[in-house]
Design a protein around this motif. Structure first.
Motif, PDB file in Angstrom:
ATOM      1  N   SER A 181       0.852   3.108   2.177  1.00 40.00           N
ATOM      2  CA  SER A 181       0.781   3.931   3.387  1.00 40.00           C
ATOM      3  C   SER A 181       2.031   4.788   3.523  1.00 40.00           C
ATOM      4  CB  SER A 181       0.637   3.058   4.640  1.00 40.00           C
ATOM      5  OG  SER A 181      -0.631   2.479   4.719  1.00 40.00           O
ATOM      6  N   SER A 182       3.162   4.199   3.185  1.00 42.86           N
ATOM      7  CA  SER A 182       4.437   4.905   3.245  1.00 42.86           C
ATOM      8  C   SER A 182       4.798   5.522   1.901  1.00 42.86           C
ATOM      9  CB  SER A 182       5.546   3.948   3.701  1.00 42.86           C
ATOM     10  OG  SER A 182       6.786   4.608   3.799  1.00 42.86           O
ATOM     11  N   VAL A 183       4.766   4.714   0.843  1.00 47.06           N
ATOM     12  CA  VAL A 183       5.215   5.180  -0.471  1.00 47.06           C
ATOM     13  C   VAL A 183       4.395   6.367  -0.954  1.00 47.06           C
ATOM     14  CG1 VAL A 183       5.399   4.563  -2.908  1.00 47.06           C
ATOM     15  CG2 VAL A 183       6.159   2.953  -1.152  1.00 47.06           C
ATOM     16  N   VAL A 184       3.075   6.303  -0.819  1.00 44.93           N
ATOM     17  CA  VAL A 184       2.207   7.361  -1.331  1.00 44.93           C
ATOM     18  C   VAL A 184       1.896   8.396  -0.262  1.00 44.93           C
ATOM     19  CG1 VAL A 184      -0.048   7.874  -2.346  1.00 44.93           C
ATOM     20  CG2 VAL A 184       1.190   5.819  -3.044  1.00 44.93           C
ATOM     21  N   HIS A 185       1.399   7.955   0.883  1.00 48.52           N
ATOM     22  CA  HIS A 185       0.837   8.886   1.861  1.00 48.52           C
ATOM     23  C   HIS A 185       1.886   9.544   2.742  1.00 48.52           C
ATOM     24  CE1 HIS A 185      -3.233   7.934   0.671  1.00 48.52           C
ATOM     25  NE2 HIS A 185      -2.805   6.688   0.527  1.00 48.52           N
ATOM     26  N   LEU A 186       2.785   8.764   3.311  1.00 50.63           N
ATOM     27  CA  LEU A 186       3.852   9.383   4.102  1.00 50.63           C
ATOM     28  C   LEU A 186       4.733  10.262   3.223  1.00 50.63           C
ATOM     29  CD1 LEU A 186       5.431   9.793   6.701  1.00 50.63           C
ATOM     30  CD2 LEU A 186       6.642   7.639   6.226  1.00 50.63           C
ATOM     31  N   THR A 187       4.978   9.846   1.994  1.00 50.31           N
ATOM     32  CA  THR A 187       5.781  10.662   1.079  1.00 50.31           C
ATOM     33  C   THR A 187       5.121  12.015   0.832  1.00 50.31           C
ATOM     34  OG1 THR A 187       6.769   8.743  -0.011  1.00 50.31           O
ATOM     35  CG2 THR A 187       6.690  10.791  -1.279  1.00 50.31           C
ATOM     36  N   GLY A 188       3.833  12.015   0.512  1.00 51.63           N
ATOM     37  CA  GLY A 188       3.134  13.275   0.285  1.00 51.63           C
ATOM     38  C   GLY A 188       3.095  14.147   1.519  1.00 51.63           C
ATOM     39  N   ALA A 288     -12.007   9.047   8.884  1.00 48.53           N
ATOM     40  CA  ALA A 288     -12.195   8.151   7.744  1.00 48.53           C
ATOM     41  C   ALA A 288     -10.939   8.100   6.885  1.00 48.53           C
ATOM     42  CB  ALA A 288     -13.393   8.615   6.907  1.00 48.53           C
ATOM     43  N   ILE A 289     -10.355   9.284   6.604  1.00 53.00           N
ATOM     44  CA  ILE A 289      -9.135   9.330   5.792  1.00 53.00           C
ATOM     45  C   ILE A 289      -7.997   8.586   6.496  1.00 53.00           C
ATOM     46  CG2 ILE A 289      -7.413  10.839   4.745  1.00 53.00           C
ATOM     47  CD1 ILE A 289     -10.141  10.947   3.406  1.00 53.00           C
ATOM     48  N   ALA A 290      -7.849   8.824   7.791  1.00 49.80           N
ATOM     49  CA  ALA A 290      -6.759   8.178   8.535  1.00 49.80           C
ATOM     50  C   ALA A 290      -6.930   6.663   8.559  1.00 49.80           C
ATOM     51  CB  ALA A 290      -6.697   8.725   9.959  1.00 49.80           C
ATOM     52  N   GLY A 291      -8.165   6.186   8.712  1.00 56.62           N
ATOM     53  CA  GLY A 291      -8.395   4.751   8.687  1.00 56.62           C
ATOM     54  C   GLY A 291      -8.037   4.148   7.344  1.00 56.62           C
ATOM     55  N   LEU A 292      -8.376   4.857   6.275  1.00 57.00           N
ATOM     56  CA  LEU A 292      -8.038   4.394   4.928  1.00 57.00           C
ATOM     57  C   LEU A 292      -6.530   4.404   4.693  1.00 57.00           C
ATOM     58  CD1 LEU A 292     -10.939   6.225   3.107  1.00 57.00           C
ATOM     59  CD2 LEU A 292     -10.549   3.749   3.017  1.00 57.00           C
ATOM     60  N   VAL A 293      -5.874   5.474   5.124  1.00 58.23           N
ATOM     61  CA  VAL A 293      -4.418   5.548   4.983  1.00 58.23           C
ATOM     62  C   VAL A 293      -3.750   4.427   5.772  1.00 58.23           C
ATOM     63  CG1 VAL A 293      -2.369   6.923   5.547  1.00 58.23           C
ATOM     64  CG2 VAL A 293      -4.364   8.023   4.520  1.00 58.23           C
ATOM     65  N   ALA A 294      -4.223   4.196   6.997  1.00 58.84           N
ATOM     66  CA  ALA A 294      -3.604   3.197   7.860  1.00 58.84           C
ATOM     67  C   ALA A 294      -3.747   1.787   7.290  1.00 58.84           C
ATOM     68  CB  ALA A 294      -4.210   3.263   9.260  1.00 58.84           C
ATOM     69  N   ILE A 295      -4.867   1.489   6.642  1.00 58.91           N
ATOM     70  CA  ILE A 295      -5.078   0.142   6.127  1.00 58.91           C
ATOM     71  C   ILE A 295      -4.465  -0.047   4.746  1.00 58.91           C
ATOM     72  CG2 ILE A 295      -7.274   0.479   4.908  1.00 58.91           C
ATOM     73  CD1 ILE A 295      -6.267  -2.436   7.264  1.00 58.91           C
ATOM     74  N   THR A 296      -3.935   0.991   4.144  1.00 55.06           N
ATOM     75  CA  THR A 296      -3.409   0.895   2.781  1.00 55.06           C
ATOM     76  C   THR A 296      -2.191  -0.018   2.693  1.00 55.06           C
ATOM     77  OG1 THR A 296      -4.293   3.037   2.115  1.00 55.06           O
ATOM     78  CG2 THR A 296      -2.413   2.231   0.885  1.00 55.06           C
ATOM     79  N   GLU A 303      -5.586 -10.178   8.169  1.00 57.57           N
ATOM     80  CA  GLU A 303      -6.897 -10.815   8.204  1.00 57.57           C
ATOM     81  C   GLU A 303      -7.976  -9.766   8.480  1.00 57.57           C
ATOM     82  OE1 GLU A 303      -7.130 -13.839   7.350  1.00 57.57           O
ATOM     83  OE2 GLU A 303      -5.108 -14.665   7.669  1.00 57.57           O
ATOM     84  N   MET A 304      -9.221 -10.116   8.141  1.00 53.38           N
ATOM     85  CA  MET A 304     -10.315  -9.161   8.241  1.00 53.38           C
ATOM     86  C   MET A 304     -10.485  -8.585   9.646  1.00 53.38           C
ATOM     87  SD  MET A 304     -12.865  -7.901   6.300  1.00 53.38           S
ATOM     88  CE  MET A 304     -13.271  -9.131   5.059  1.00 53.38           C
ATOM     89  N   TRP A 305     -10.319  -9.404  10.660  1.00 55.40           N
ATOM     90  CA  TRP A 305     -10.580  -8.956  12.026  1.00 55.40           C
ATOM     91  C   TRP A 305      -9.648  -7.839  12.486  1.00 55.40           C
ATOM     92  CZ3 TRP A 305      -6.564  -9.209  15.417  1.00 55.40           C
ATOM     93  CH2 TRP A 305      -5.551 -10.117  15.150  1.00 55.40           C
ATOM     94  N   SER A 306      -8.440  -7.807  11.923  1.00 57.82           N
ATOM     95  CA  SER A 306      -7.476  -6.802  12.373  1.00 57.82           C
ATOM     96  C   SER A 306      -7.672  -5.451  11.684  1.00 57.82           C
ATOM     97  CB  SER A 306      -6.047  -7.296  12.140  1.00 57.82           C
ATOM     98  OG  SER A 306      -5.817  -7.542  10.765  1.00 57.82           O
ATOM     99  N   ALA A 307      -8.410  -5.413  10.577  1.00 53.43           N
ATOM    100  CA  ALA A 307      -8.573  -4.165   9.830  1.00 53.43           C
ATOM    101  C   ALA A 307      -9.258  -3.061  10.634  1.00 53.43           C
ATOM    102  CB  ALA A 307      -9.324  -4.428   8.525  1.00 53.43           C
ATOM    103  N   PRO A 308     -10.390  -3.331  11.318  1.00 53.98           N
ATOM    104  CA  PRO A 308     -10.996  -2.248  12.107  1.00 53.98           C
ATOM    105  C   PRO A 308     -10.141  -1.813  13.286  1.00 53.98           C
ATOM    106  CG  PRO A 308     -12.180  -4.324  12.428  1.00 53.98           C
ATOM    107  CD  PRO A 308     -11.232  -4.531  11.291  1.00 53.98           C
ATOM    108  N   ILE A 309      -9.329  -2.709  13.807  1.00 57.31           N
ATOM    109  CA  ILE A 309      -8.422  -2.325  14.892  1.00 57.31           C
ATOM    110  C   ILE A 309      -7.378  -1.344  14.359  1.00 57.31           C
ATOM    111  CG2 ILE A 309      -6.689  -3.153  16.531  1.00 57.31           C
ATOM    112  CD1 ILE A 309      -8.184  -5.838  16.554  1.00 57.31           C
ATOM    113  N   ILE A 310      -6.791  -1.690  13.219  1.00 58.00           N
ATOM    114  CA  ILE A 310      -5.804  -0.799  12.600  1.00 58.00           C
ATOM    115  C   ILE A 310      -6.439   0.551  12.279  1.00 58.00           C
ATOM    116  CG2 ILE A 310      -4.357  -0.452  10.551  1.00 58.00           C
ATOM    117  CD1 ILE A 310      -4.004  -3.548  10.514  1.00 58.00           C
ATOM    118  N   GLY A 311      -7.647   0.539  11.713  1.00 55.64           N
ATOM    119  CA  GLY A 311      -8.328   1.781  11.397  1.00 55.64           C
ATOM    120  C   GLY A 311      -8.674   2.580  12.633  1.00 55.64           C
TER     121      GLY A 311
END
Length: 464
Positions: A181-188, A288-296, A303-311
């Motif tokens: 999330s930071s190394v790849v996406h925030l850097t770009g 969709a992109i932001a949810g993917l970036v956020a969960i990276t 845990e699984m339950w927190s993933a949709p909240i983060i997204g």
């Protein structure tokens, strides 16, 4: 005669369990590598769809040339600087892949070459993120020069600090960034931010009153296809970052990744409807992109339950970010929000949602604030965000500033009006939109010169 041998004899002659496991791990890593490479097609279609028709072809050349340069530079210096040792800021071995023999004092076998290839795809993705914000007005030569600097120095510095025993692994409890999330996406995205500050907005983006005006992309179907390809590639991006098949953790990571993505879609859908009473296609796609970036970053820690909240929060962040940033900065695809702001959120989310169980499995950092671990991990994540943004912004600004002061970053007004397809590449991505059919004007009629074409306007109302 072989069929008559006892099974025990065959077992003795066959590969050991360790060999089979190693080969299976390498096979999974190579499959993940292919999935991440396919993300280049996703970026191409997303950016082409969000460009006007007169700039559609440029996206093809840009993706191909950037990936080619990234590969050579990564092989020559980038990989060694990133993973060639555990010094504070840069590695010091493995250049040119150690001529195929050694990296950080160890031999390079098939698995090592596989890791090299997998990490190349990450560097190439980070580079691809840089250019979405610069569409329709940047000189093609800028791609080449910055690609060398980015893959050769900027990205390796950040990746080494976070992933190869460098500075950020020694701060606090050690940074958690499972797949970037930071190394790849925030850097770009940070490099993109530096680029647009030097580049300026597209002609006509802001009216005489200073308010932004929509410049719609020409194809929402291409945008949608690009997002779905990126979504698929992300399963290799995050799932492959387990580097092995032990315990089937990669399956859990892929499931968590998907939950983050759908959360992003729903978050963006919700907020854009509340704000505009319209279901903006571009905003939903960026959700969709932001949810993917956020969960990276959290993919291997939560845990699984927190993933949709983060997204979901990532989806809210991208909509609010696009609308706020557009008031002052022209970002045609919303990369500063989808990869930058969502990348920051994803990195911080580890400090909130990381579970003690999964932190122990991965062996990095501590549990997050909401999971009983206190604020230490959140503070470490915050430092990582600040360091990543500061380092990348300063170095990128130096490179873009030098280019602007020498040969220039931006095409002329005439070339921008004509479109980069004809101005930079001598052909149109959609020639039938710009060049009259021969039967209408006579066979052999000359091609319109740069600056004379009248592009067909888009009817899309999407702003992203």
């Amino acid at each position: 005669m072989t069929l008559l041998l006892p099974a025990s004899a065959l077992a003795q002659d066959g590969p050991t369990i360790d060999v089979v496991k190693s080969e299976l791990d390498t096979t999974w890593l190579m499959l993940a590598t292919c999935l991440v490479f396919f993300m280049q097609a996703g970026f191409a279609l997303l950016e082409i769809g969000m460009s006007r028709g007169k700039n559609a072809g440029m996206g093809v050349a840009k993706i191909l040339v950037n990936f080619a340069i990234a590969t050579i530079v990564w092989w020559a210096v980038g990989y060694g600087l990133t993973f060639g040792g555990t010094a504070t800021f840069f590695g010091d071995s493995g250049f040119f892949l150690g001529n195929g023999t050694e990296l950080a004092g160890e031999g390079v076998d098939a698995a090592g070459v596989g890791f090299f290839a997998f990490q190349l795809m990450f560097a190439a993705v980070s580079l691809a993120i840089v250019w979405g914000s610069t569409l329709e007005r940047i000189k093609f030569g800028a791609y080449i020069i910055f690609a060398i600097a980015f893959v050769g120095v900027i990205y390796p510095l950040v990746a080494h600090m976070a992933w190869s025993g460098g500075f950020l692994t020694r701060v606090g409890s050690g940074v958690q960034d499972f797949a970037g999330s930071s190394v790849v996406h925030l850097t770009g995205a940070t490099a993109a931010f530096a680029a647009v500050l030097f580049l300026g907005p597209r002609k006509g983006k802001y009216g005489p009153d200073g308010k932004p005006r929509a410049i719609p992309g020409h194809s929402m179907p291409l945008l949608g296809l690009g997002v779905l390809i990126l979504w698929l590639g992300w399963f290799g991006f995050n799932g492959g970052s387990t580097f092995n098949t032990s315990g089937n953790k990669f399956a859990e990571v892929i499931a968590v990744t998907n939950m983050g993505a759908v959360g992003g879609v729903l978050g963006a859908l919700f907020l854009i409807w509340v704000l505009t009473r319209k279901l903006d296609v571009g905003m939903i796609a960026n959700g969709a992109i932001a949810g993917l970036v956020a969960i990276t970053a959290p993919a291997g820690y939560v845990e699984m339950w927190s993933a949709p909240i983060i997204g979901f929060v990532g989806g809210l962040v991208v909509v609010a970010g696009v609308l706020a940033i557009e008031k002052k900065i022209d970002d045609p695809v919303g990369a500063l929000s989808a990869h930058g702001l969502a990348g920051i959120w994803g990195t911080l989310a580890c400090g909130l949602f990381t579970s003690e169980r999964l932190a122990g499995e991965v062996g990095v950092g501590k549990a997050g604030l909401f999971m009983g671990g206190g604020a230490e991990q959140l503070w470490t994540q915050f430092i990582a965000v600040v360091v990543t943004f500061g380092v990348v912004f300063i170095l990128s600004s130096i490179v873009f500033g030098a280019m602007k002061a020498t040969f220039g970053l931006r095409v002329t007004e005439e070339d921008e009006d004509a479109g980069l397809d004809i101005a930079e590449h001598g052909m149109y991505g959609y020639p039938e939109q710009f060049i009259p059919a021969p039967e209408l004007v006579g066979v052999g009629s000359s091609r319109p010169q740069a600056g004379t074409a009248a592009p067909i306007g888009s009817t899309s109302e999407v702003t992203a």
